[in-house]
Design an enzyme around this catalytic site. Structure first.
Site, PDB file in Angstrom:
ATOM      1  N   ASP A 219      43.993  46.624  45.574  1.00 23.39           N
ATOM      2  CA  ASP A 219      44.221  45.190  45.361  1.00 23.39           C
ATOM      3  C   ASP A 219      45.244  44.704  46.398  1.00 23.39           C
ATOM      4  O   ASP A 219      45.111  45.001  47.573  1.00 23.39           O
ATOM      5  CB  ASP A 219      44.677  44.960  43.915  1.00 23.39           C
ATOM      6  CG  ASP A 219      44.613  43.491  43.497  1.00 23.39           C
ATOM      7  OD1 ASP A 219      43.541  43.066  43.039  1.00 23.39           O
ATOM      8  OD2 ASP A 219      45.623  42.773  43.638  1.00 23.39           O
ATOM      9  N   TYR A 369      49.666  34.780  45.533  1.00 24.68           N
ATOM     10  CA  TYR A 369      48.382  34.242  45.993  1.00 24.68           C
ATOM     11  C   TYR A 369      48.596  33.028  46.886  1.00 24.68           C
ATOM     12  O   TYR A 369      47.913  32.868  47.906  1.00 24.68           O
ATOM     13  CB  TYR A 369      47.497  33.879  44.794  1.00 24.68           C
ATOM     14  CG  TYR A 369      46.861  35.079  44.150  1.00 24.68           C
ATOM     15  CD1 TYR A 369      45.526  35.395  44.376  1.00 24.68           C
ATOM     16  CD2 TYR A 369      47.598  35.922  43.332  1.00 24.68           C
ATOM     17  CE1 TYR A 369      44.939  36.512  43.798  1.00 24.68           C
ATOM     18  CE2 TYR A 369      47.037  37.042  42.751  1.00 24.68           C
ATOM     19  CZ  TYR A 369      45.703  37.337  42.992  1.00 24.68           C
ATOM     20  OH  TYR A 369      45.137  38.450  42.433  1.00 24.68           O
ATOM     21  N   HIS A 426      37.836  48.387  39.471  1.00 27.20           N
ATOM     22  CA  HIS A 426      38.955  47.884  40.259  1.00 27.20           C
ATOM     23  C   HIS A 426      40.249  48.658  40.044  1.00 27.20           C
ATOM     24  O   HIS A 426      41.000  48.895  40.983  1.00 27.20           O
ATOM     25  CB  HIS A 426      39.167  46.406  39.915  1.00 27.20           C
ATOM     26  CG  HIS A 426      40.191  45.727  40.749  1.00 27.20           C
ATOM     27  ND1 HIS A 426      39.978  45.408  42.070  1.00 27.20           N
ATOM     28  CD2 HIS A 426      41.451  45.293  40.459  1.00 27.20           C
ATOM     29  CE1 HIS A 426      41.052  44.812  42.556  1.00 27.20           C
ATOM     30  NE2 HIS A 426      41.968  44.731  41.605  1.00 27.20           N
TER      31      HIS A 426
END
EC number: 3.3.2.9
Length: 451
Positions: A219, A369, A426
């Site tokens: 990630d 982000y 993930h």
């Protein structure tokens, strides 16, 4: 005329000594202090009081399961477990299993845990006596995870693999919390993204006496360690990642051309189903990345909402653990979360959520982000900079993105290992720790053997 889009630019410049803390720059306190998780009783009572409030749930549409998002019936069951069975103090003791520390870098207090190379669980004795080399490994998490992701894989990295393995290494593992996550202080100023975090973590490793080391991440962790290896190739001996984005101009062109040219010409036939048809590839990304658009544009708004209510926080985070673990989970009534075959225990999932809750770090974590996925993210110059250090990739088929080796090689020019596993999603370090640890052992052993 040469297309400059494919020329390798100079490495992006970084301020070598920025100040991310509040106010004017000061001198960092370079001492390393021990740290233990010890949530105040008043904070624990506050959580229990909030969880005791009546739930306001909207019944799910008939037959929709998790396709519209989190199912309210499942949420009610999870909150009931959290309230009646989950024992934070017991879990807190487990989370303190590994020594933890804090130190100040560039104005921020950085938290990390350290897992030292130990006894060989296969019964072979002390690794030092068996001629096994101990090497440093930086291990970096992502969102919505934390260092909690690594508690199952750490014992596998700090001991030699079971008999029959050719691994000649064992790891001294440093697991830092990304600034703004968990117990690592958040930046007081805009602009701290993956490149800046890479520099902070390099300074951390140097402070601990590791001028050269290996790095692994998934990630955001994958992006951070990739940027670190690209920027500081003399310090990173090798980089291993799961979830490679492969966002290079040449790789993107190959992916598009591979959709119209004969199968196998640019992308191996065995990899076709991971990318094509492109309409399916991008429609899945659109379906599963709405959260990223919100967090990249209005992080403080969604953060404020989630920081008011632990049930809201759990809903938001657990939905990702459901959907990103297996693509069929949205079609199950409980999203797979309550199934006996779900690869994560409810306790481990709640550990991660409690870490966000007790540190009040959801807002500062989603700001990452906004700092990374801005208007320059997909055209950032470092995407054109080749990562020349030895690299290893582990791909898991249920992850959000699975990048074929032929495309990944445009970024990682010295690909030592590439493995596509038969199952897994993930959160590989939590779900498939044996497979991921074996890949890291194999990769580092091969690189070390070059010497």
């Amino acid at each position: 005329m040469v297309n400059r889009k494919f020329e390798e630019p100079p490495l992006p410049p970084l301020d070598p000594n920025p100040w991310w803390g509040p106010g004017e720059p000061k001198e960092d306190k370079v001492d390393v202090t021990e740290f233990k998780i010890n949530v105040p009783e008043k904070d624990l009572k506050d959580l229990k009081d909030r969880l005791a409030l009546p739930l306001r749930l909207t019944p799910a549409l008939e037959g929709t399961n998790f396709t519209y998002g989190f199912n309210s019936e499942t949420l009610s069951k999870i909150v009931s477990y959290w309230t009646k069975k989950y024992d934070w103090r017991k879990r807190e003791a487990q989370l303190n299993k590994y020594p933890q520390y804090k130190t100040q870098i560039e104005g921020l207090t950085i938290h990390y845990l350290r897992a030292s190379a130990g006894e060989d669980t296969s019964g072979g004795g002390d690794t030092k006596k068996r001629g096994v080399k101990i090497v440093p490994l930086l291990l970096v998490h992502g969102w919505p995870g934390s260092v909690v992701e690594f508690y199952k894989i750490l014992p596998l990295l700090t001991t030699t693999p079971r008999e029959g393995s050719s691994s000649g290494v064992v790891f001294e593992v440093i697991c830092p919390s990304i600034p703004g996550y968990g117990f690592s202080q958040a930046s007081s100023k805009p602009g701290l993204g993956s490149l800046q975090t890479a520099q902070i973590f390099l300074k951390l490793m140097k402070r601990l006496g590791f001028d050269q080391f290996y790095a692994q991440g998934g990630d955001w962790g994958a992006l951070i360690v990739t940027d670190m290896a690209t920027l500081f190739p003399h310090n990173v001996l090798g980089v291993h990642i799961n979830m490679a984005a492969g966002n290079t101009p040449a790789g993107n062109l190959k992916m598009v051309l591979g959709s119209v040219l004969p199968s196998g010409l640019l992308v191996a036939e065995t990899d076709q189903h991971h990318l094509y048809p492109l309409s399916s590839f991008y429609s899945r990304l659109m379906l599963e990345t709405g959260y990223a658009h919100i967090q990249a544009t209005k992080p403080d708004t969604i953060g404020a909402v989630l920081d008011q209510n632990p049930v809201a926080l759990a809903t938001y985070i657990l939905e990702k653990f459901s959907t990103w673990t297996h693509r069929d989970n949205p079609h199950k009534p409980d999203g797979g979360l309550l199934s006996e075959t779900f690869p994560f225990t409810m306790d481990s999932l709640l550990d991660n959520i409690c870490l966000y809750w007790f540190t009040g770090s959801i807002t500062t974590s989603v700001r990452f982000y906004a700092e990374n996925m801005n208007k320059d993210f997909y055209n950032r110059p470092i995407n054109n900079n080749v990562c020349r250090v030895p690299s290893g990739l582990s791909m898991f088929p249920q992850d959000l993105v699975v990048i074929p080796e032929s495309i990944a090689k445009h970024k990682f020019s010295d690909m030592v290992t590439y493995r596509l596993h038969e199952y897994g999603g993930h959160f590989a370090a939590m779900e498939c720790p044996e497979q991921l640890a074996a890949d890291v052992h194999e990769f580092v052993t091969l690189v070390e053997n070059r010497h």
